[in-house]
Motif scaffolding. Sequence first.
Motif, mmCIF file in Angstrom:
data_model
loop_
_atom_site.group_PDB
_atom_site.id
_atom_site.type_symbol
_atom_site.label_atom_id
_atom_site.label_comp_id
_atom_site.label_asym_id
_atom_site.label_seq_id
_atom_site.Cartn_x
_atom_site.Cartn_y
_atom_site.Cartn_z
ATOM 1 N N SER A 177 51.836 62.204 19.002
ATOM 2 C CA SER A 177 53.046 61.412 19.164
ATOM 3 C C SER A 177 52.933 60.558 20.425
ATOM 4 O O SER A 177 52.040 60.750 21.260
ATOM 5 C CB SER A 177 54.270 62.323 19.270
ATOM 6 O OG SER A 177 54.276 63.003 20.516
ATOM 7 N N GLN B 43 50.079 56.531 10.774
ATOM 8 C CA GLN B 43 51.058 57.021 9.821
ATOM 9 C C GLN B 43 51.862 58.164 10.403
ATOM 10 O O GLN B 43 52.996 58.379 10.028
ATOM 11 C CB GLN B 43 50.352 57.539 8.565
ATOM 12 C CG GLN B 43 49.885 56.431 7.637
ATOM 13 C CD GLN B 43 49.310 57.027 6.390
ATOM 14 O OE1 GLN B 43 48.270 57.658 6.427
ATOM 15 N NE2 GLN B 43 49.973 56.838 5.274
ATOM 16 N N GLN B 44 51.242 58.940 11.290
ATOM 17 C CA GLN B 44 51.892 60.159 11.761
ATOM 18 C C GLN B 44 53.118 59.863 12.609
ATOM 19 O O GLN B 44 53.120 58.967 13.442
ATOM 20 C CB GLN B 44 50.881 60.973 12.597
ATOM 21 C CG GLN B 44 51.466 62.147 13.324
ATOM 22 C CD GLN B 44 52.003 63.161 12.356
ATOM 23 O OE1 GLN B 44 51.649 63.150 11.200
ATOM 24 N NE2 GLN B 44 52.864 64.027 12.817
ATOM 25 N N GLU B 45 54.156 60.636 12.374
ATOM 26 C CA GLU B 45 55.354 60.521 13.175
ATOM 27 C C GLU B 45 55.413 61.662 14.177
ATOM 28 O O GLU B 45 54.752 62.676 14.023
ATOM 29 C CB GLU B 45 56.583 60.556 12.267
ATOM 30 C CG GLU B 45 56.678 59.344 11.371
ATOM 31 C CD GLU B 45 56.688 58.043 12.135
ATOM 32 O OE1 GLU B 45 57.250 57.987 13.228
ATOM 33 O OE2 GLU B 45 56.117 57.068 11.639
ATOM 34 N N ARG C 141 58.359 64.778 4.928
ATOM 35 C CA ARG C 141 58.749 63.365 4.910
ATOM 36 C C ARG C 141 60.104 63.185 5.588
ATOM 37 O O ARG C 141 60.961 64.071 5.525
ATOM 38 C CB ARG C 141 58.866 62.855 3.483
ATOM 39 C CG ARG C 141 57.591 62.317 2.859
ATOM 40 C CD ARG C 141 56.562 63.345 2.632
ATOM 41 N NE ARG C 141 55.458 62.838 1.825
ATOM 42 C CZ ARG C 141 54.276 63.405 1.757
ATOM 43 N NH1 ARG C 141 54.014 64.503 2.442
ATOM 44 N NH2 ARG C 141 53.320 62.900 1.003
ATOM 45 N N GLU D 47 54.383 53.295 3.760
ATOM 46 C CA GLU D 47 54.388 53.580 5.194
ATOM 47 C C GLU D 47 55.656 53.092 5.884
ATOM 48 O O GLU D 47 56.047 53.639 6.912
ATOM 49 C CB GLU D 47 53.166 52.926 5.855
ATOM 50 C CG GLU D 47 51.837 53.443 5.358
ATOM 51 C CD GLU D 47 50.696 52.622 5.905
ATOM 52 O OE1 GLU D 47 50.279 51.657 5.227
ATOM 53 O OE2 GLU D 47 50.235 52.924 7.015
ATOM 54 N N GLN D 48 56.265 52.046 5.336
ATOM 55 C CA GLN D 48 57.437 51.488 5.989
ATOM 56 C C GLN D 48 58.694 52.318 5.694
ATOM 57 O O GLN D 48 59.526 52.540 6.565
ATOM 58 C CB GLN D 48 57.668 50.032 5.536
ATOM 59 C CG GLN D 48 56.661 49.040 6.085
ATOM 60 C CD GLN D 48 55.276 49.199 5.497
ATOM 61 O OE1 GLN D 48 55.136 49.388 4.285
ATOM 62 N NE2 GLN D 48 54.257 49.152 6.341
ATOM 63 N N ARG E 225 58.423 58.151 6.451
ATOM 64 C CA ARG E 225 57.677 58.560 7.641
ATOM 65 C C ARG E 225 57.199 59.997 7.489
ATOM 66 O O ARG E 225 57.733 60.765 6.685
ATOM 67 C CB ARG E 225 58.551 58.370 8.884
ATOM 68 C CG ARG E 225 58.962 56.899 9.049
ATOM 69 C CD ARG E 225 60.011 56.681 10.107
ATOM 70 N NE ARG E 225 59.481 56.846 11.449
ATOM 71 C CZ ARG E 225 60.195 56.624 12.550
ATOM 72 N NH1 ARG E 225 61.475 56.255 12.447
ATOM 73 N NH2 ARG E 225 59.662 56.780 13.745
ATOM 74 N N THR F 67 67.547 59.145 13.206
ATOM 75 C CA THR F 67 67.476 57.874 12.485
ATOM 76 C C THR F 67 68.550 57.744 11.418
ATOM 77 O O THR F 67 68.546 56.773 10.649
ATOM 78 C CB THR F 67 66.087 57.717 11.833
ATOM 79 O OG1 THR F 67 65.866 58.802 10.924
ATOM 80 C CG2 THR F 67 64.988 57.697 12.882
#
Length: 504
Positions: free
Chosen positions: A42, A80-82, A341, A436-437, A440, A456
């Motif tokens: 991260s 890609q990783q959150e 996800r 990807e958009q 997450r 979010t």
Amino acid sequence: MPGMGTPELPMPDGLVLRPFRGVRFAVEDPAKVTSPPYDLISDADVDALLDSHPNNVVRLILPRSPRDDSSAKSPAPHRQQEPNQTPSTTSRRPSADVEPASTQQQASAPPTPSGTGLEPRYVKARDTLRAWLDTGVLVPDDVPALYVYEQSGPNVLQRGLIGDVGLADPGQRIILPHEDVMPGPITDRLALMSTTQANLEPIFLLYNGDNGTATRLVDEVASKRRPLVSTHTEDGLRHRLWAITDPAEINAINADLHDRQALIADGHHRYATYRVLQRQERLASQVSATSAATGVSGEAGSGRSSGDRSTPQPVVGPWDFGLALLVDSTAYPPNLQAIHRVIPGLPLAEAVAKARGAWRVQDFDDLAQGLAALKGAAEPAFLLAGEGGTHLLTNPDPVQLARAMPPDHSDRWNSLNTSVLTEFVLPKVWGMRDDEQAVRIVHHDTDAAVRLAIRTGGTAVLLRPLAVDDVLAVAAGGERVPRKSTSFGPKPRTGLVLRTFAID
């Protein structure tokens, strides 16, 4: 140039693990210069790693643009990783970068790829790598080796071999991918590898070794020989590294490996990048060889042959191999964990309301209760969580489910929870694509996924891990599970041994 086409690629006739001259950090505590794989880091982790040591490998694998290095918190836009945790509020020390070396290339430095328009952050990684080689922060081993790598800790023991794996086409059934890839991470890793001319972290391969010669030798080395490296990381694991340099032992290992198959456990995007880079470098070699043969001026890259005037044949180059850790899964069974996800644009209440038309929905007071119910539920099942509650989806409407799942996939593929999520829940129930958009990714950590969903205003979709047998069966059948379906572990630590094309 007339006559130039897609270059022929060398096709290994089996599983090949070639020795290489590893590049290793010459520091007092190797743990402080290592990191997790790039896609598990991260933004807050980047700062913590930079604080741990000025020469931490994160400067190479997730470089920041020079103008952003002292203030920005976003190392790599294509990841890609959150985050697996909320960002740290601890301020970090000022950057302690080594100054870039002279623009004149040193013998130990990776070659500069041809081309212009490189992003500053990739150039920064190249210059940092070059500087660390020139100043002795990184030191190449004297002779090529295969490296025995051991990870051990509470309930953890994994041993394997790190080397240059011969790049096989998936159609050869030598190295089996099991997961789809996305273009963004490949573009990012390709820019990094081609600019640095290096493989900075190994992919993770599993194979059924039947406790053969290679596995017996790995265990013998780990049990009886003195390691090159022994260090403990903050996650409680001990990492040890040995070098096998005896040609007879290396030959015995490759004789044992030759007829076996390997599954890509971790590193699908990097393996795909290896193969794109191979074609890119071979095409550049072909152009240089043809130019030299016809008397046309052109740049000749490292290891590129002038070839013959009519049919130039580039020699085998370092880009025909990729850095990999190979583990016998019969001797060291992997730990397979879930990848969750988070959908920022989908409020939890809306997600649950839409799901009720196709799923049985059970409501729970807290996350722990929901997770316990998910663990005991029949697949496919999903736990939705975020601001205002936790909800378990089970027993999908069979008619709607059958209509949504693709008929050209096997029943086993269609039964996977990630397949159902990708083909049914996301597009049919929620009216969105798995890209990807919009979607997450959070590895393993359910609490982190829920925090991200709350932050979010979205929905966390928590999954159970796939079964190893299902993954192997899908891969053996020539299919690939949806992106980010599996997380095998323990993953190799980045920074213990690196590979540069010039030194390889």
